[in-house]
Each structure stands twice: as C-alpha cells, then as structure tokens.
Design a protein around this motif. Structure first.
Motif, short mmCIF file in Angstrom:
data_model
loop_
_atom_site.label_atom_id
_atom_site.label_comp_id
_atom_site.label_asym_id
_atom_site.label_seq_id
_atom_site.Cartn_x
_atom_site.Cartn_y
_atom_site.Cartn_z
N PRO A 12 3.54 6.95 18.30
CA PRO A 12 3.12 7.26 16.94
C PRO A 12 2.57 6.03 16.23
N ARG A 13 1.57 6.23 15.37
CA ARG A 13 0.99 5.16 14.57
C ARG A 13 0.91 5.64 13.14
N LEU A 14 1.34 4.81 12.20
CA LEU A 14 1.32 5.16 10.80
C LEU A 14 0.68 4.03 10.01
N LEU A 15 -0.27 4.36 9.16
CA LEU A 15 -0.90 3.40 8.25
C LEU A 15 -0.65 3.88 6.84
N VAL A 16 -0.01 3.03 6.02
CA VAL A 16 0.25 3.35 4.62
C VAL A 16 -0.47 2.33 3.77
N ILE A 17 -1.32 2.81 2.88
CA ILE A 17 -1.99 1.95 1.90
C ILE A 17 -1.50 2.38 0.53
N ALA A 18 -0.75 1.51 -0.11
CA ALA A 18 -0.14 1.82 -1.40
C ALA A 18 -0.85 1.04 -2.50
N GLY A 19 -1.40 1.75 -3.46
CA GLY A 19 -2.06 1.09 -4.59
C GLY A 19 -1.05 0.47 -5.53
N ASP A 20 -1.55 -0.19 -6.56
CA ASP A 20 -0.68 -0.84 -7.54
C ASP A 20 0.31 0.16 -8.13
N CYS A 21 1.53 -0.32 -8.36
CA CYS A 21 2.62 0.43 -9.00
C CYS A 21 3.11 1.62 -8.17
N ALA A 22 2.81 1.67 -6.90
CA ALA A 22 3.30 2.75 -6.04
C ALA A 22 4.76 2.53 -5.72
N GLU A 45 1.93 0.20 9.89
CA GLU A 45 1.29 -0.81 9.05
C GLU A 45 1.41 -0.35 7.61
N ILE A 46 1.85 -1.28 6.75
CA ILE A 46 1.97 -0.99 5.32
C ILE A 46 1.23 -2.09 4.57
N VAL A 47 0.31 -1.67 3.72
CA VAL A 47 -0.41 -2.59 2.84
C VAL A 47 -0.14 -2.13 1.42
N ALA A 48 0.48 -3.00 0.63
CA ALA A 48 0.88 -2.62 -0.73
C ALA A 48 0.25 -3.54 -1.76
#
Length: 180
Positions: free
Chosen positions: A1-11, A34-37
């Motif tokens: 499994p591969r998961l990419l999370v892109i969280a904008g400001d204040c998420a 991968e998480i980019v916040a």
C-alpha cells in the motif's frame, strides 16, 4: 500500500494504520506513507503491525511538517517474523514539533528494525522520541535513531530515549542513538 497525504494550513487529522495478515503463510508487506503538512496543522498517526508470524513487513514513512505544526507518531509491533520501519520527519518550519513513540513486544525468532530521523531545519523546533522493546526467547531488535540539527536550527530542543527489556538470555537488542 502507498498513501500520500497533503495537508493544507490549519489541517487536523488522525490516522490509524493496522497491518494484519494470515498465520503460517509467507508474504511481504511493503508500505509507503508520505505526509506533507502546511502551517499550524495537528497530525496524529497510529500504526499497529500485527502481521502473521511468517510475514515480512517493510515500511517507509516520510513526513514534512511546516511552521507551528505538531506531528505525533505511535508505532506498535507485535507481529511478523521480520519488521523494518523507517520513519523520517523533516521539521521544515519554525516551531514545528514532533513526538515519536514506539513499542515492540516480540517472542520466538522475531526481529524488528526501527530506524528514525528527526531532521531539524528551522529554529525553535522541539522533538521527543521514546522507543521501548520487550524481547523474549530468541527475539532481536535494532533501534537506530538519528537527530540532525541544521546550522540555522538554533534553539532546538530534542530528546531521544530507547529502553529495552530482555526476558531471556538469547534475546538481543542494539540501540544506536546519533546526533549530528
């Protein structure tokens, strides 16, 4: 499994990841997260490895957190014959905050490798890391934790601890803390 999370400001979000598999069957789980916040986020990640005793579990997690973001990771390993967890957290904004915790409870001939990196790139970023291992029979483990502090990351406050409990003479544990 591969998961990419892109969280904008204040998420703000929580994630629970559970890895399970059949007993007495050889198989491989190769998971990538991968998480980019952005700024001012709160992220809570929980992972449980309860794979079958003949399974192999290899996981990589890359996390980039921005200004004033809080990232908390809880990692638990009780399953699989061989486990390798790579967790790399890049504190890329001022006052970014990371807490990493892990527990492994192993028996038989199970083995776990927990490799972590806390990469402090900006000033005023606290981090805390605590990994605990309970090993019985011929179980073995490795904890390799690295804290990197860039020159401009002034006033970094980082703490790291690895604790192990060996319940038999044949159990083995190696802890390799590093600060650069």
């Amino acid at each position: 499994p591969r998961l990419l999370v892109i969280a904008g400001d204040c998420a703000e979000f929580s994630r629970v990841e559970t890895c399970v598999g059949p007993e007495e069957t050889a198989y491989l789980t190769n998971a990538v997260t991968e998480i980019v916040a952005g700024a001012d986020c709160h992220i809570d990640h929980n992972k449980l490895n309860a794979e079958g005793r003949d399974g192999l579990h290899v996981a990589t997690m890359e996390v980039d957190i921005g200004k004033s973001t809080v990232f908390v990771d809880h990692n638990s390993t009780i399953g699989s014959r061989l486990t390798r967890n790579d967790l790399n957290v890049h504190l890329n904004g001022e006052r970014a905050d990371a807490t990493l915790s892990g527990v492994s409870i192993l028996t038989g001939k199970q083995h776990v490798d927990n490799h972590t990196l806390l990469d402090h790139q900006e000033p005023d970023c606290p981090s805390f890391e605590l990994y605990k291992h309970v090993l019985d029979d011929e179980a073995s483990g490795i904890f390799k934790g690295q804290i990197f502090v860039a020159q401009k990351a002034q006033r970094t406050d980082s703490k790291q601890s690895s604790r192990s409990l060996l319940l038999s003479d044949d159990a083995a544990m190696q802890s390799q803390p590093a600060l650069e």
